[in-house]
Design an enzyme around this catalytic site. Sequence first.
Site, PDB file in Angstrom:
ATOM      1  N   CYS A 136      43.232 -25.801   7.327  1.00 46.36           N
ATOM      2  CA  CYS A 136      43.224 -24.769   6.292  1.00 46.36           C
ATOM      3  C   CYS A 136      42.171 -23.708   6.593  1.00 46.36           C
ATOM      4  O   CYS A 136      40.980 -23.906   6.312  1.00 46.36           O
ATOM      5  CB  CYS A 136      42.970 -25.395   4.920  1.00 46.36           C
ATOM      6  SG  CYS A 136      42.979 -24.175   3.601  1.00 46.36           S
ATOM      7  N   CYS A 139      40.351 -22.354   3.559  1.00 47.68           N
ATOM      8  CA  CYS A 139      39.303 -23.250   3.043  1.00 47.68           C
ATOM      9  C   CYS A 139      38.074 -23.233   3.959  1.00 47.68           C
ATOM     10  O   CYS A 139      36.948 -23.188   3.489  1.00 47.68           O
ATOM     11  CB  CYS A 139      39.791 -24.696   2.977  1.00 47.68           C
ATOM     12  SG  CYS A 139      41.476 -24.923   2.445  1.00 47.68           S
ATOM     13  N   ASP A 140      38.294 -23.299   5.245  1.00 49.98           N
ATOM     14  CA  ASP A 140      37.201 -23.630   6.167  1.00 49.98           C
ATOM     15  C   ASP A 140      36.798 -22.507   7.120  1.00 49.98           C
ATOM     16  O   ASP A 140      35.797 -22.639   7.820  1.00 49.98           O
ATOM     17  CB  ASP A 140      37.584 -24.869   6.986  1.00 49.98           C
ATOM     18  CG  ASP A 140      37.790 -26.089   6.091  1.00 49.98           C
ATOM     19  OD1 ASP A 140      37.121 -26.169   5.043  1.00 49.98           O
ATOM     20  OD2 ASP A 140      38.615 -26.950   6.421  1.00 49.98           O
TER      21      ASP A 140
END
Length: 311
Positions: A136, A139-140
């Site tokens: 992701c 997200c990251d």
Amino acid sequence: MDTTIANVLIIGSGPAGYTAAIYAARAGLHPILYQGYQPGGQLTITTDVENYPGYPEGVQGPQMMVDFQEQAQRFGTTVHAANVTAVNLSAYPYEAVIDDQHTIRTKSIIIATGAAAKWLGLPSEERLNGKGVSACATCDGFFFRGQDVAVVGGGDSAAEEASHLSNICRKVYMLVRRDKLRASAIMQQRVRNKPNIEILWNTEVEEVLGIETVTGARVINNQTKQIKEIPLQGFFVAIGHQPNTALFASYLDLTPQGYIQTIPGTTQTNIPGVFAAGDVQDSVYRQAVTAAGTGCMAALDAERFLATQDS
Ligand code: NDP
């Protein structure tokens, strides 16, 4: 068989399931939630969550899911660490089989079983998951600002992730196993317009390198058989997701990509009283906050449905 009939059965324990539980419980519906095979869902395999509103310092994914669960239980959700292994949606009230052992009946169901990222299946990928390996970028990606990363895949997800990462990272390699992208023309164009994205064609990953964290990837050109090592700090896998629909596929309409089809603007499936929330019905956004949003919608939809049943 349990002779009591639940108002709301919630299947799944990610942000969608717990948010549905919080709302249903606060509406006095006494929801019953089955956590499934991965209590807490996909967030339990991430580390810092920095994009969920309300946590200015960020929060660890597993801790966030403990918080969600406590909040759901505080208002009277019954949470079971067990799996729904079969459902019968052809007769009302609906039935669900728990751990292949006993059957419960329910007036409504909220399906929040999520989706699972597909992985390459390399031992090194699994070992370094959360230590530089991620599925992701939204997200990251931020953790790799100014660094070099790779994205595996050539579809819209990979193109979107590479494009997102190109705004944050110094260099983004797209590792594509064929000599063409599967992504839509517009996404291909977006990728090609980014000077810091380099596409490596006919490229497959042999190993993600690194002991404690990712330090690179060893890749092979499947035409020339040439092997090379690329130094990297982040390794993103974007080869698709698998929505967890197996239990419901014979009853519910699915989209061409296999996600549960809901009536736009609602969480209603093709069966009255059966609702779907979170990633199991979302191939596009797939965020904790959007999952929570649709979980809320599902509880409100279920509450309205139950009101029509009782009147
Ligand atoms: P796709 O199935 O479309 O693409 C998967 C990509 O990963 C393909 O390039 C495929 O290669 C590659 N791949 C699959 N398995 C492997 C493997 N083992 N090793 C290396 N590469 C592999 O998945 P997406 O998640 O990209 O998209 C799913 C759906 O969601 C699509 O319909 C897409 O259009 C949609 N979507 C739309 C977005 C948008 O509109 N903004 C954003 C994200 C998704 P190959 O081509 O060789 O099979």
